[in-house]
Write a protein that holds these residues in place. Structure first.
Motif, PDB file in Angstrom:
ATOM      1  N   GLU A 229      39.894 -42.893  24.488  1.00  0.00           N
ATOM      2  CA  GLU A 229      39.472 -41.159  24.743  1.00  0.00           C
ATOM      3  C   GLU A 229      40.749 -40.338  24.549  1.00  0.00           C
ATOM      4  O   GLU A 229      41.969 -40.762  25.118  1.00  0.00           O
ATOM      5  N   ALA A 230      40.677 -39.395  23.488  1.00  0.00           N
ATOM      6  CA  ALA A 230      41.937 -38.511  23.060  1.00  0.00           C
ATOM      7  C   ALA A 230      41.574 -37.169  23.725  1.00  0.00           C
ATOM      8  O   ALA A 230      40.792 -36.696  23.575  1.00  0.00           O
ATOM      9  N   ASP A 231      42.980 -36.485  24.280  1.00  0.00           N
ATOM     10  CA  ASP A 231      42.867 -35.192  24.389  1.00  0.00           C
ATOM     11  C   ASP A 231      43.705 -34.581  23.363  1.00  0.00           C
ATOM     12  O   ASP A 231      44.905 -34.924  23.218  1.00  0.00           O
ATOM     13  N   LEU A 232      43.029 -33.837  22.485  1.00  0.00           N
ATOM     14  CA  LEU A 232      43.662 -33.424  21.193  1.00  0.00           C
ATOM     15  C   LEU A 232      44.561 -32.225  21.742  1.00  0.00           C
ATOM     16  O   LEU A 232      45.348 -31.708  20.581  1.00  0.00           O
ATOM     17  N   THR A 233      44.641 -31.713  22.804  1.00  0.00           N
ATOM     18  CA  THR A 233      45.465 -30.795  23.131  1.00  0.00           C
ATOM     19  C   THR A 233      46.958 -31.137  23.387  1.00  0.00           C
ATOM     20  O   THR A 233      47.894 -30.382  23.364  1.00  0.00           O
ATOM     21  N   THR A 234      46.979 -32.168  24.032  1.00  0.00           N
ATOM     22  CA  THR A 234      48.007 -32.885  24.546  1.00  0.00           C
ATOM     23  C   THR A 234      48.369 -34.058  23.562  1.00  0.00           C
ATOM     24  O   THR A 234      49.788 -34.583  23.388  1.00  0.00           O
ATOM     25  N   GLY A 235      47.597 -34.672  22.906  1.00  0.00           N
ATOM     26  CA  GLY A 235      47.773 -35.883  22.047  1.00  0.00           C
ATOM     27  C   GLY A 235      47.922 -37.166  22.738  1.00  0.00           C
ATOM     28  O   GLY A 235      48.231 -38.132  22.182  1.00  0.00           O
TER      29      GLY A 235
ATOM     30  N   GLY B 151      47.747 -30.322  13.859  1.00  0.00           N
ATOM     31  CA  GLY B 151      48.930 -29.563  14.480  1.00  0.00           C
ATOM     32  C   GLY B 151      48.928 -28.404  15.324  1.00  0.00           C
ATOM     33  O   GLY B 151      49.849 -28.005  15.893  1.00  0.00           O
ATOM     34  N   ALA B 152      47.879 -27.554  15.032  1.00  0.00           N
ATOM     35  CA  ALA B 152      47.941 -26.258  15.460  1.00  0.00           C
ATOM     36  C   ALA B 152      46.779 -25.997  16.211  1.00  0.00           C
ATOM     37  O   ALA B 152      45.692 -25.242  15.958  1.00  0.00           O
ATOM     38  N   TYR B 153      46.561 -26.962  17.559  1.00  0.00           N
ATOM     39  CA  TYR B 153      45.365 -26.606  18.342  1.00  0.00           C
ATOM     40  C   TYR B 153      45.632 -26.609  19.897  1.00  0.00           C
ATOM     41  O   TYR B 153      46.311 -27.463  20.434  1.00  0.00           O
TER      42      TYR B 153
ATOM     43  N   LEU C 216      49.081 -43.774  24.982  1.00  0.00           N
ATOM     44  CA  LEU C 216      49.928 -43.471  23.991  1.00  0.00           C
ATOM     45  C   LEU C 216      49.842 -41.994  23.709  1.00  0.00           C
ATOM     46  O   LEU C 216      48.810 -41.409  23.899  1.00  0.00           O
ATOM     47  N   GLU C 217      50.787 -41.427  23.041  1.00  0.00           N
ATOM     48  CA  GLU C 217      50.872 -40.138  22.679  1.00  0.00           C
ATOM     49  C   GLU C 217      50.566 -39.905  21.146  1.00  0.00           C
ATOM     50  O   GLU C 217      51.664 -40.500  20.550  1.00  0.00           O
ATOM     51  N   LEU C 218      49.820 -39.192  20.608  1.00  0.00           N
ATOM     52  CA  LEU C 218      49.555 -39.009  19.105  1.00  0.00           C
ATOM     53  C   LEU C 218      50.184 -37.760  18.772  1.00  0.00           C
ATOM     54  O   LEU C 218      49.649 -36.889  19.102  1.00  0.00           O
ATOM     55  N   ASP C 219      51.166 -37.762  18.076  1.00  0.00           N
ATOM     56  CA  ASP C 219      51.948 -36.392  17.655  1.00  0.00           C
ATOM     57  C   ASP C 219      51.030 -35.678  16.392  1.00  0.00           C
ATOM     58  O   ASP C 219      50.221 -36.497  15.645  1.00  0.00           O
ATOM     59  N   PRO C 220      51.212 -34.522  16.315  1.00  0.00           N
ATOM     60  CA  PRO C 220      50.421 -33.847  15.198  1.00  0.00           C
ATOM     61  C   PRO C 220      51.007 -34.407  14.058  1.00  0.00           C
ATOM     62  O   PRO C 220      51.880 -34.507  13.523  1.00  0.00           O
ATOM     63  N   GLY C 221      49.669 -34.965  13.052  1.00  0.00           N
ATOM     64  CA  GLY C 221      50.139 -35.474  11.717  1.00  0.00           C
ATOM     65  C   GLY C 221      49.830 -37.059  11.865  1.00  0.00           C
ATOM     66  O   GLY C 221      49.850 -37.662  10.850  1.00  0.00           O
ATOM     67  N   GLN C 222      50.115 -37.616  13.153  1.00  0.00           N
ATOM     68  CA  GLN C 222      49.938 -39.099  13.090  1.00  0.00           C
ATOM     69  C   GLN C 222      48.348 -39.496  12.889  1.00  0.00           C
ATOM     70  O   GLN C 222      47.399 -38.477  13.474  1.00  0.00           O
ATOM     71  N   THR C 223      48.222 -40.735  12.626  1.00  0.00           N
ATOM     72  CA  THR C 223      46.577 -41.238  12.343  1.00  0.00           C
ATOM     73  C   THR C 223      46.558 -42.469  13.498  1.00  0.00           C
ATOM     74  O   THR C 223      47.418 -43.520  13.031  1.00  0.00           O
ATOM     75  N   LEU C 224      45.465 -42.380  14.197  1.00  0.00           N
ATOM     76  CA  LEU C 224      45.200 -43.722  14.814  1.00  0.00           C
ATOM     77  C   LEU C 224      44.006 -44.373  13.997  1.00  0.00           C
ATOM     78  O   LEU C 224      43.042 -43.718  13.635  1.00  0.00           O
ATOM     79  N   LEU C 225      44.190 -45.857  13.803  1.00  0.00           N
ATOM     80  CA  LEU C 225      43.433 -46.579  12.836  1.00  0.00           C
ATOM     81  C   LEU C 225      42.636 -47.522  13.828  1.00  0.00           C
ATOM     82  O   LEU C 225      43.327 -48.326  14.640  1.00  0.00           O
ATOM     83  N   LEU C 226      41.491 -47.383  13.719  1.00  0.00           N
ATOM     84  CA  LEU C 226      40.629 -48.334  14.429  1.00  0.00           C
ATOM     85  C   LEU C 226      39.620 -49.104  13.528  1.00  0.00           C
ATOM     86  O   LEU C 226      39.467 -48.576  12.660  1.00  0.00           O
ATOM     87  N   TYR C 227      39.537 -50.443  13.706  1.00  0.00           N
ATOM     88  CA  TYR C 227      38.741 -51.155  12.741  1.00  0.00           C
ATOM     89  C   TYR C 227      38.420 -52.670  13.190  1.00  0.00           C
ATOM     90  O   TYR C 227      38.821 -52.920  14.298  1.00  0.00           O
TER      91      TYR C 227
END
Length: 673
Positions: A410-416, A534-536, A464-475
């Motif tokens: 579950e990702a909050d894209l405003t905070t990462g 990065g701009a949200y 975990l914190e996902l910074d702008p430009g980083q990518t989470l890989l699920l597989y």
């Protein structure tokens, strides 16, 4: 003695393998009943005296000796003399090789052997050829047993040494579909006849005839071909076809198609050849029936799974998403791998990757139900751990013995901030902005279904914190697991693949699937890539939630990490210390004075003023009260701190428990970014 010497002929030859020429003395030519002016120096011109089946047997013997490093060879074979009589002949050759072992020349003799072979000995030589042909059919049948698709069967037959031994130049094959013959193998290059891709059973074609009559058709000679099939012959006249064998392909007493073997330089079929070809046709028919059933089941199962997967991936503000699914094409080729993207309130998104045990339609059906249930639980607003626990209970109560592995993020894209829950699944990865990958160790619980069966429904949450430009890989594990290989090796392989892959997200997803296709594998693969933009910066509506169990120190750390990241991302740095202190105090109070843990929620409220709201829920209906600190000053300060630091606070009854909340007026720091 003189009479014997006249009958007994022997000559020599010198075969230059590089030039393709063979020098033969007059005595050797006499053995073949040829005059010197009838021989052009090439071994092919001896074909007029050597029957086609004998020629193929002799060619196979010499080729075997050359390829396997033999120094010599010898064989008896028959020639057809000028008067048409067959006569036994014998040849021996010594193979000369260069320093690398490559054969360059063959020096040998050829002699008349009619007086050497008794009738029984000649029968032995004939029987050897028959046994060889039989072994070739058996070998081809064994190869067909491993064929899974119709194309596999065509490839095996085209590549088969058996067909080469029988002298077939090429093959044509048609399958019976709804009363018409569908041509699936076209024969030699340039042999396709316009209008014959689909033909009726009642038309005047050889495949139509053998399907109607259920009897093989052996065509011995170009004239017979032209007379019997005047429509077809003009189109293949220039291909040099001199004979053909058309076989009905019969399975379970009904025709399913027809096979045609096309020959050059052949004008008859021996009884042995006919019998063996009929046996070969029977074996091909059984393999074809299995392949056709397999393809039907696969198409049905693949259609079912595609229907179960999301038809489209929604646009998610603040994120770029790529998903892929690759079928393994083994077994029934279908599995329970799936992915899903679930839009949630407050700028959040749920990302799911999972794999139901098994490779059949049942696995696909269970996957579809499980995907729907996970979406429903997530949309109801449950925490990630609760979503996973309820999905496990659902699968356990379902009428199935299957289990499933799964990762829910579950990702909050405003905070990462990403809250990860793992149920027996492989760990995810994060790709840095420079392309470098890193593995993310995620605490996990038992697979779905098993955790409910064994009463272990507590799923730890990793933040975990996902910074702008980083990518989470699920597989799914099909991407990294290979038979006989260690999982760590597969993960290292994936890391290098990601590191060297394209930076574009869609191209990276394609790259992963393409490499898996080249590598092959026995399992399906599902991939979900989520890259934070990065701009949200939404002004309101943000929401994060974390469940903290009794004695769960990791969950408490995750909650603090979530709060810290949210404060920074929502532009509330000026009050960061105050918000973190109050949230920590309320959480600690709930854990100390109630049972069942606490749910910590952060919200950014809409309105004329930006307010950050902290909520802590517990299962106790007893309302908190503010009291003075004791003499030790250790306790009694909680609500006093909340009252002094927050702008407003309160308590609400919620079902069987309560919620203590407080709000902070936040400067609009996001505008300054």
């Amino acid at each position: 003695m003189a009479q014997y010497g006249a009958a007994f002929r022997m000559g020599s030859f010198d075969w230059d393998l590089d030039a393709g020429t063979m020098l033969m003395d007059d005595s050797a030519l006499a053995v073949f009943d040829l005059r010197p002016d009838e021989y052009d120096g090439h071994p092919e011109s001896l074909g007029v005296r050597v029957p086609s089946d004998e020629s193929r047997r002799l060619d196979a013997l010499v080729s075997y000796a050359l390829k396997n490093g033999n120094d010599d060879y010898g064989a008896y074979f028959r020639i057809r003399r000028r008067d048409g009589a067959l006569r036994w002949t014998h040849t021996q050759g010594i193979i000369r090789r260069d320093e690398t072992g490559r054969p360059r020349r063959i020096l040998g003799i050829v002699r008349d052997a009619a007086s050497e072979l008794t009738e029984s000995a000649a029968r032995i030589v004939v029987d050897e050829g028959r046994r060889h042909r039989t072994s070739v059919v058996e070998g081809t049948t064994a190869a067909l047993a491993h064929a899974r698709t119709v194309q596999d069967i065509i490839d095996i037959l085209n590549d088969s040494q058996g067909l080469e031994y029988f002298g077939a130049t090429s093959l044509v094959m048609g399958l019976l579909e709804s009363g018409r013959i569908h041509l699936v193998a076209e024969g030699p290059d340039g042999a396709f006849v316009p209008g014959t891709r689909f033909t009726r059973v009642d038309e005047q074609y050889p495949m139509s005839e053998v399907i109607r009559t259920l009897k093989p058709r052996f065509i011995e000679g170009a004239e017979e071909f032209a007379d019997a099939y005047p429509i077809l012959w003009p189109h293949i006249d220039g291909l040099g076809i001199t004979a053909a064998a058309y076989l009905p392909l019969i399975a379970q007493a009904r025709p399913i198609g027809a096979l045609g073997l096309l020959y050059r330089d052949k004008t008859d079929f021996t009884d042995d050849e006919r019998n063996l070809l009929v046996a070969l046709g029977s074996s091909i028919a059984q393999s074809l029936q299995r392949a056709m059933l397999y393809e039907q089941e696969h198409d049905l199962a693949e259609g079912l799974q595609q229907a179960m997967l999301p038809r489209r991936i929604p646009d998610v503000p603040g994120a770029q998403i790529a998903v892929r699914y690759r079928s393994a094409r083994l077994g029934r080729d279908i599995g329970g791998d799936w992915y899903d993207i679930i839009p949630l309130p407050g700028g959040r998104v749920g990302a799911v990757i999972g794999d139901v045990q098994g490779h059949d339609t049942h696995a696909a059906a269970v996957m579809g139900q499980l995907r729907i249930v996970l979406r429903a639980y997530a949309a109801e607003g449950h925490t990630p751990a609760t979503v996973m626990a309820r999905a496990s209970v659902f699968l356990h109560e379902l009428d199935t013995d299957r289990f499933a592995t799964c990762t829910y993020a579950e990702a909050d894209l405003t905070t990462g901030v990403i809250q990860l829950v793992r149920a027996g699944h492989v760990d995810p990865m994060v790709q840095e902005t420079d392309g470098a990958p890193r593995r993310i160790p995620v605490q996990g619980g038992l697979p779905l279904g098993l955790s409910a069966e064994f009463g272990r429904l507590d799923y730890p949450v990793t933040a975990l914190e996902l910074d702008p430009g980083q990518t989470l890989l699920l597989y799914t594990d099909g991407l990294v697991e290979q038979p006989g290989a260690d999982l760590d090796d597969g993960l290292n392989w994936l890391s290098e693949l990601v590191r060297g892959g394209p930076r574009d997200l869609q191209q990276l997803a394609d790259h992963l699937c393409d490499v898996v296709d080249e590598r092959g594998g026995d399992d399906d693969v599902a991939i979900l890539l989520l890259r934070r933009r990065g701009a949200y910066y939404p002004k309101s509506g943000g929401r994060l939630q974390q469940h903290v169990g009794q004695g769960d120190a990791e969950a408490l750390r995750s909650a603090r990490h979530m709060i810290r990241a949210a404060v920074r991302s929502w532009g509330a740095e000026s009050r960061a210390d105050e918000i973190e202190l109050v949230a920590d105090e309320l959480t600690t109070n709930a854990l100390m004075h109630t049972d069942g843990g606490a749910i910590v929620t952060l919200r950014m409220l809409a309105g004329s003023d930006r307010r950050l709201r902290v909520e802590v829920e517990d299962r106790s209906s007893a309302l908190p009260r503010r009291r003075d600190a004791g003499e030790s000053g250790v306790s009694g300060r909680g609500l006093l701190l909340v009252d002094r630091i927050s702008d407003v606070w309160g308590v609400e009854s919620r079902g069987s428990g309560k919620c203590v909340w407080c709000e902070f007026l936040v400067d609009d720091d996001a505008d300054e970014q």
